[in-house]
Motif scaffolding. Structure first.
Motif, short mmCIF file in Angstrom:
data_model
loop_
_atom_site.label_atom_id
_atom_site.label_comp_id
_atom_site.label_asym_id
_atom_site.label_seq_id
_atom_site.Cartn_x
_atom_site.Cartn_y
_atom_site.Cartn_z
N ILE A 147 0.84 -1.21 0.00
CA ILE A 147 0.00 0.00 0.00
C ILE A 147 0.87 1.25 0.00
CG2 ILE A 147 -1.64 1.34 1.37
CD1 ILE A 147 -2.81 -1.34 2.31
N TYR A 148 1.90 1.27 0.87
CA TYR A 148 2.80 2.43 0.92
C TYR A 148 3.52 2.63 -0.42
CZ TYR A 148 2.14 2.92 5.98
OH TYR A 148 1.59 3.13 7.22
N LEU A 149 3.87 1.53 -1.07
CA LEU A 149 4.56 1.64 -2.35
C LEU A 149 3.63 2.26 -3.39
CD1 LEU A 149 6.95 1.04 -4.21
CD2 LEU A 149 6.00 -1.26 -4.59
N ASN A 150 2.40 1.82 -3.42
CA ASN A 150 1.44 2.39 -4.37
C ASN A 150 1.18 3.88 -4.08
OD1 ASN A 150 1.19 -0.09 -5.67
ND2 ASN A 150 -0.54 -0.73 -4.39
N ASP A 151 1.10 4.22 -2.77
CA ASP A 151 0.87 5.62 -2.38
C ASP A 151 2.04 6.48 -2.80
OD1 ASP A 151 -0.79 7.64 -1.04
OD2 ASP A 151 0.83 7.65 0.48
N ARG A 152 3.27 5.96 -2.61
CA ARG A 152 4.47 6.75 -3.00
C ARG A 152 4.49 6.96 -4.51
NH1 ARG A 152 10.39 4.31 -3.36
NH2 ARG A 152 9.28 3.50 -5.19
N ASN A 153 4.14 5.95 -5.26
CA ASN A 153 4.15 6.08 -6.72
C ASN A 153 3.09 7.11 -7.17
OD1 ASN A 153 6.18 4.21 -6.90
ND2 ASN A 153 4.78 2.47 -7.22
N ARG A 154 1.96 7.09 -6.49
CA ARG A 154 0.90 8.05 -6.85
C ARG A 154 1.36 9.49 -6.60
NH1 ARG A 154 -2.65 10.74 -4.08
NH2 ARG A 154 -2.11 9.65 -2.14
N ILE A 155 1.96 9.72 -5.43
CA ILE A 155 2.42 11.08 -5.08
C ILE A 155 3.53 11.52 -6.03
CG2 ILE A 155 3.59 12.43 -3.30
CD1 ILE A 155 2.06 10.78 -1.23
N GLN A 156 4.41 10.56 -6.37
CA GLN A 156 5.49 10.92 -7.30
C GLN A 156 4.91 11.41 -8.64
OE1 GLN A 156 8.26 7.76 -7.96
NE2 GLN A 156 9.63 9.00 -9.24
N GLY A 157 3.83 10.81 -9.10
CA GLY A 157 3.19 11.27 -10.36
C GLY A 157 2.59 12.66 -10.20
N LEU A 158 1.99 12.92 -9.03
CA LEU A 158 1.41 14.24 -8.80
C LEU A 158 2.51 15.31 -8.76
CD1 LEU A 158 -1.30 13.34 -6.14
CD2 LEU A 158 -1.67 13.89 -8.56
N VAL A 159 3.65 14.94 -8.13
CA VAL A 159 4.76 15.91 -8.06
C VAL A 159 5.25 16.21 -9.45
CG1 VAL A 159 7.13 16.26 -7.26
CG2 VAL A 159 5.40 15.33 -5.71
N GLU A 160 5.36 15.20 -10.28
CA GLU A 160 5.86 15.40 -11.64
C GLU A 160 4.90 16.31 -12.43
OE1 GLU A 160 6.32 11.52 -13.17
OE2 GLU A 160 8.19 11.11 -12.05
N ARG A 161 3.61 16.25 -12.13
CA ARG A 161 2.65 17.09 -12.83
C ARG A 161 2.51 18.46 -12.15
NH1 ARG A 161 -0.26 12.22 -12.85
NH2 ARG A 161 -1.71 13.03 -11.27
N GLY A 162 3.16 18.67 -10.98
CA GLY A 162 3.13 19.93 -10.25
C GLY A 162 1.87 20.12 -9.45
N ALA A 163 1.19 18.99 -9.20
CA ALA A 163 -0.08 19.10 -8.47
C ALA A 163 0.15 19.21 -6.97
CB ALA A 163 -0.98 17.90 -8.78
N VAL A 164 1.26 18.64 -6.46
CA VAL A 164 1.55 18.71 -5.03
C VAL A 164 3.00 19.12 -4.85
CG1 VAL A 164 -0.18 17.00 -4.38
CG2 VAL A 164 2.14 16.27 -4.94
N ALA A 165 3.34 19.47 -3.60
CA ALA A 165 4.72 19.90 -3.31
C ALA A 165 5.63 18.67 -3.19
CB ALA A 165 4.75 20.71 -2.03
#
Length: 450
Positions: A147-165
């Motif tokens: 679960i943590y691995l999937n969550d980290r991958n999701r956040i990494q995608g958002l960071v790449e799109r500039g959606a989160v810090a």
């Protein structure tokens, strides 16, 4: 003149005497025909007839027990039981308790060893329970890690799109790595289960071995007679402290005895000549080199042990041939044969026969199988020369004749004639002097010599 006449007269008496002698010789009576017959020489003879013969041989030796046992203390301690009646000569039964050593210390050792076994078994159970719990925890932690691995991958995608810090991705990474550390720790704990199990099993094996040793020591505090026998030596008394290796009692078997008897090879060889070895070897059964004497000759020979007590008294026991010693005594040249006597240690109340006492000097008589329809003559009737063996016989005209013979086995002063004699032949036992062939004989039958 007168003197000359007298001298002439003196010649007349001799002339008359000579004439008388001539007349007597011419007119003497003719001798009777009986006075002119040839004189017969008396000789002892035996008439040959087929006989059955049984050979035997005698040897001498001492009676020995087939088994001696010494009761040795295998543990140390104070004797709490040792009967005063257990004296030399006393009889003991198989399984009878002979002595006991204070068992309390060994009972405590058994209890301690049992506790160690229980502790080791509990340790194994704990390791098993812990292993199952760790496996369950590891499964859960791996799911959380996923679960943590999937969550980290999701956040990494958002960071790449500039959606989160970017700080949120760092937080997700730390959470993932922390969970991964927990999974690794549980995997390490699970990997330790196998060596921990081996160690616990080794501890359990040692505890079980210690328990077995303690139980054996406890069992050794009680010693029983392994067979029925007679006490020959007593080495301790009740309440005495004994140490490992002390001999407490010695017992000899009374249900069977054996005698190693010495036989002369010549007597033994004559006896064994009567045994049909080929026929015995053809019988079903496994015969090994070690047992061939007992299996072959021991089967064909019967044995008897005879003890003599003086004043013509004696006792006999049936025996069986067990083995050949395999060596010749250098001093006497004798061969040793061992026979066994069973059930001779007790008196026979029916016949009044006493027990066969160990150490007694006895005679062993071996008897071979009967040899039937044989021509047998006394050995003294044989005559020897360079080209063969012969005997004197009385021919049909009662005259001395010579007969060549072939000699077989010998039995106690008698010999078997395999060739040369026939039933009805008269063998000369006492040679005439001189032994001239054709001499007229007066044969006198002598039945006692055959």
């Amino acid at each position: 003149m007168f003197a000359s006449f007298l001298n002439k007269l003196l010649i007349i008496p001799p002339i008359l005497l000579a004439m008388l002698v001539v007349w007597v010789m011419q007119n003497r009576p003719i001798a009777d025909a009986q006075e002119l017959e040839e004189a017969r020489v008396p000789v002892r003879v035996v008439t040959v007839a087929p006989l059955s013969l049984t050979g035997s041989a005698s040897g001498f030796g001492r009676v020995e027990t087939t088994r001696t046992w010494s009761g040795v203390a295998e543990v140390e301690g104070r004797l709490t039981r040792y009967e005063d009646t257990l004296q030399p000569g006393a009889r003991v039964r198989s399984g009878e308790v002979l002595f006991e050593i204070e068992p309390r210390d060994y009972e405590i050792a058994v209890a301690q060893a049992q506790a160690d076994v229980l502790r080791s078994e509990a340790d194994l159970q704990v390791i098993g329970v812990n292993a199952r719990n760790t496996e369950a925890s590891l499964e859960v932690e791996r799911q959380i890690l996923e679960i943590y691995l999937n969550d980290r991958n999701r956040i990494q995608g958002l960071v790449e799109r500039g959606a989160v810090a970017a700080t949120e991705l760092e937080t997700a990474n730390r959470t993932y790595l922390t969970q991964q550390s927990s999974v690794t720790s549980l995997e390490a704990s699970l990997a330790q289960v196998e060596p921990d199990t081996l160690s616990a099993e080794a501890s359990l094996a040692k505890a079980q071995a210690d328990l077995e040793s303690a139980e054996r020591d406890l069992a050794r505090t009680t010693v029983v007679a392994p067979f029925e026998g007679r006490v020959t030596e007593r080495g301790a008394s009740a309440q005495q402290y004994v140490r490992t290796g002390d001999v407490l009692v010695t017992i000899e078997n009374i249900t069977s005895s054996e005698v190693e008897a010495a036989f002369q090879p010549t007597d033994l060889g004559q006896l064994l000549d009567t045994v049909d070895v080929a026929q015995l070897l053809a019988q079903p059964g496994v015969i090994t080199p070690e047992s061939i004497f007992a299996d072959v000759f021991g089967t064909a020979l019967s044995a008897q042990v005879i003890a003599r007590f003086g004043d013509g008294l004696s006792a006999a026991w049936p025996a069986k041939v067990t083995r050949l010693t395999g060596s010749i005594d250098e001093a006497t040249g004798s061969v040793g044969i061992v026979v066994q006597v069973d059930g001779a240690g007790e008196p026979d109340r029916t016949s009044g026969r006493p027990p066969l006492v160990n150490g007694s000097f006895v005679e062993v008589v071996l008897t071979g199988p009967s040899v039937t329809d044989q021509i047998v003559i006394p050995e003294t009737a044989l005559r020897y020369q360079a080209n063969g063996t012969y005997t004197f016989i009385v021919d049909a005209e009662d005259r001395l004749a010579r007969q060549d013979v072939t000699v077989g086995a010998e039995f106690n002063g008698k010999v078997i004639i395999s060739e040369g004699l026939e039933p009805g032949d008269r063998v000369v036992l006492s040679d005439p002097r001189p032994a001239t062939l054709g001499l007229l004989l007066n044969p006198i039958e002598s039945g006692s010599d055959q």
